[in-house]
Design a protein around this motif. Structure first.
Motif, mmCIF file in Angstrom:
data_model
loop_
_atom_site.group_PDB
_atom_site.id
_atom_site.type_symbol
_atom_site.label_atom_id
_atom_site.label_comp_id
_atom_site.label_asym_id
_atom_site.label_seq_id
_atom_site.Cartn_x
_atom_site.Cartn_y
_atom_site.Cartn_z
ATOM 1 N N GLN A 167 60.527 66.861 4.272
ATOM 2 C CA GLN A 167 60.861 68.283 4.170
ATOM 3 C C GLN A 167 62.231 68.625 4.726
ATOM 4 O O GLN A 167 62.948 69.464 4.170
ATOM 5 N N GLU A 168 62.632 67.994 5.809
ATOM 6 C CA GLU A 168 63.902 68.336 6.458
ATOM 7 C C GLU A 168 65.057 67.462 5.985
ATOM 8 O O GLU A 168 66.113 67.421 6.610
ATOM 9 N N THR A 169 64.868 66.755 4.890
ATOM 10 C CA THR A 169 65.923 65.900 4.337
ATOM 11 C C THR A 169 66.424 66.489 3.024
ATOM 12 O O THR A 169 65.924 67.506 2.544
ATOM 13 N N ARG A 170 67.399 65.812 2.413
ATOM 14 C CA ARG A 170 67.918 66.259 1.123
ATOM 15 C C ARG A 170 67.200 65.589 -0.049
ATOM 16 O O ARG A 170 67.533 65.819 -1.210
ATOM 17 N N ALA A 171 66.196 64.761 0.254
ATOM 18 C CA ALA A 171 65.443 64.099 -0.808
ATOM 19 C C ALA A 171 64.653 65.130 -1.616
ATOM 20 O O ALA A 171 64.176 66.127 -1.066
ATOM 21 N N GLU A 172 64.533 64.884 -2.902
ATOM 22 C CA GLU A 172 63.739 65.756 -3.768
ATOM 23 C C GLU A 172 62.461 65.019 -4.155
ATOM 24 O O GLU A 172 62.507 63.869 -4.593
ATOM 25 N N VAL A 173 61.329 65.685 -3.979
ATOM 26 C CA VAL A 173 60.028 65.084 -4.276
ATOM 27 C C VAL A 173 59.342 65.896 -5.370
ATOM 28 O O VAL A 173 59.196 67.116 -5.246
ATOM 29 N N TYR A 174 58.931 65.219 -6.429
ATOM 30 C CA TYR A 174 58.268 65.885 -7.546
ATOM 31 C C TYR A 174 56.917 65.222 -7.790
ATOM 32 O O TYR A 174 56.800 63.994 -7.805
ATOM 33 N N THR A 175 55.897 66.045 -7.993
ATOM 34 C CA THR A 175 54.566 65.553 -8.323
ATOM 35 C C THR A 175 54.174 66.085 -9.695
ATOM 36 O O THR A 175 54.828 66.995 -10.229
ATOM 37 N N PRO A 176 53.120 65.541 -10.301
ATOM 38 C CA PRO A 176 52.707 66.014 -11.630
ATOM 39 C C PRO A 176 52.432 67.515 -11.679
ATOM 40 O O PRO A 176 52.461 68.121 -12.759
ATOM 41 N N ALA A 177 52.175 68.141 -10.531
ATOM 42 C CA ALA A 177 51.909 69.579 -10.508
ATOM 43 C C ALA A 177 53.184 70.417 -10.525
ATOM 44 O O ALA A 177 53.133 71.632 -10.725
ATOM 45 N N ASP A 178 54.334 69.767 -10.335
ATOM 46 C CA ASP A 178 55.603 70.494 -10.263
ATOM 47 C C ASP A 178 56.234 70.661 -11.640
ATOM 48 O O ASP A 178 56.172 69.760 -12.486
ATOM 49 N N ALA A 179 56.872 71.803 -11.844
ATOM 50 C CA ALA A 179 57.594 72.035 -13.089
ATOM 51 C C ALA A 179 58.744 71.043 -13.193
ATOM 52 O O ALA A 179 59.440 70.776 -12.213
ATOM 53 N N GLY A 180 58.937 70.485 -14.365
ATOM 54 C CA GLY A 180 60.032 69.552 -14.579
ATOM 55 C C GLY A 180 59.688 68.106 -14.282
ATOM 56 O O GLY A 180 60.516 67.215 -14.485
ATOM 57 N N TYR A 181 58.470 67.854 -13.780
ATOM 58 C CA TYR A 181 58.078 66.477 -13.454
ATOM 59 C C TYR A 181 58.122 65.585 -14.693
ATOM 60 O O TYR A 181 58.693 64.487 -14.658
ATOM 61 N N ALA A 182 57.526 66.046 -15.785
ATOM 62 C CA ALA A 182 57.466 65.239 -17.004
ATOM 63 C C ALA A 182 58.866 64.912 -17.517
ATOM 64 O O ALA A 182 59.133 63.795 -17.985
#
Length: 264
Positions: free
Chosen positions: A17-32
Motif C-alpha cells: 500500500q505505501e509503495t509505488r507498485a500497482e496491484v490488480y486483481t480480477p475484481a479490478d477494472a482494467g485487469y483483463a
C-alpha cells in the motif's frame, strides 16, 4: 502451492500500500486488459503486481513464499513458465523496471530486469560503446530471471560478460552476486538462470565499437568456473544443493537437467 484467494489478494495489496507498485486483481477494472497486454495467454492469475523497485519485489516474494502462493515473472516482453493449471497465483511484472545506465569509466552497463535488448543497445551506442550479441532481440530478469528473462534466454557471449546480478531470493532477501561475492550463486545463475531467484538488476561489460577484443576471452565453455570446481561431482547435483539453499520451497520451479545451460 495454493491459490491466491480474494482475502490473500487484499492482504497483498495492503503489503504494498505505501509503495509505488500497482496491484490488480480480477475484481479490478482494467485487469483483463492488463493480462492481455502482458500476453500471458490463458494464465489464471489471482493478482498482477507491476513493481517499480527491488524492495517491492522483495515484499511480494516474501509474501508468496510465506503463504505458498505460486508466481509468474513477466519481464519486459515475456513470462516464465506458468504454474499448474488451476493454481491462480501472482504475476510479477517488470515492465516498469526498464532503466539502463552506462558507466563509461568502467565500461559497464547496468540494466533493470524489465529492460529490452533495444534499450541496452541504444544506451550503449550513445556512449560509443557496444553490447555483445544476445541470442534474441527482446528482453533480458531470471528473471526473472524463470525469474529473469536475461538469465534464462540470453546465453552465449552476453552471459559471458555478466559482471554482477542483484537478485531477490524466495524468502525476500536481496543479495548481489558476482565472481567474488556469493560466487556459488553466480555460478548457478549462469547455468540455471531464474531457478534461483528474480534478478532485478544485471551489470554487463561493454566495449568500444572499434574494439577487436574477443568478448568471451577467458571463457572456455562449460560455464564460469570461479574456482568452484568440485572434482567427481556433476553440475546437476551441485545445482540441486544450491537450489535447496536458496529456494528450498521451489518458488521458482524445479531444477532438472533441462534447466542447464546448453552451451556446454
Amino acid at each position: 502451492m495454493t491459490r491466491l484467494s480474494c482475502r490473500r489478494a487484499i492482504e497483498l495489496k495492503a503489503t504494498l500500500q505505501e509503495t509505488r507498485a500497482e496491484v490488480y486483481t480480477p475484481a479490478d477494472a482494467g485487469y483483463a486488459e492488463r493480462i492481455r497486454c502482458l500476453e500471458l495467454g490463458e494464465v489464471e492469475s489471482g493478482a498482477i503486481v507491476q513493481a517499480t523497485t527491488t524492495d517491492e519485489i522483495s515484499r511480494v516474494l516474501s509474501y508468496a513464499t510465506h503463504h505458498h502462493i505460486p508466481i509468474i515473472v513477466h519481464g519486459g516482453a515475456f513470462a516464465t513458465t506458468n504454474p499448474p493449471r488451476g493454481e491462480a497465483g501472482i504475476v510479477i511484472s517488470l515492465v516498469r523496471m526498464g532503466k539502463v545506465v552506462v558507466d563509461p569509466a568502467s565500461r559497464t552497463l547496468a540494466a533493470q530486469g524489465g529492460a529490452r535488448w533495444e534499450d541496452l543497445v541504444g544506451v550503449a551506442d550513445a556512449f560509443g560503446l557496444t553490447v555483445v550479441p544476445a541470442t534474441g532481440d527482446d528482453t533480458t530478469g531470471e528473471a526473472g530471471l524463470e525469474g529473469s528473462g536475461w538469465l534464462t534466454n540470453c546465453p552465449g557471449p552476453i552471459i559471458d560478460n555478466l559482471v554482477s546480478v542483484k537478485i531477490v531470493l524466495a524468502d525476500g532477501s536481496i543479495v548481489t552476486t558476482s565472481s567474488t561475492e556469493r560466487p556459488d550463486l553466480f555460478w548457478a545463475l549462469h547455468l540455471a538462470g531464474g531457478a534461483f531467484g528474480l534478478a532485478t538488476e544485471l551489470v554487463f561489460r561493454v566495449y568500444p565499437k572499434s574494439s577487436q577484443q574477443v568478448f568471451t576471452e577467458g571463457h572456455e565453455g562449460g560455464g564460469p568456473k570461479f574456482g568452484l570446481e568440485d572434482p567427481g561431482e556433476d553440475d546437476l547435483p551441485r545445482l540441486q544443493k544450491l537450489k535447496k539453499q536458496y529456494d528450498p520451497c521451489g518458488l521458482f520451479g524445479g531444477l532438472d537437467s533441462t534447466s542447464l545451460d546448453t552451451r556446454r
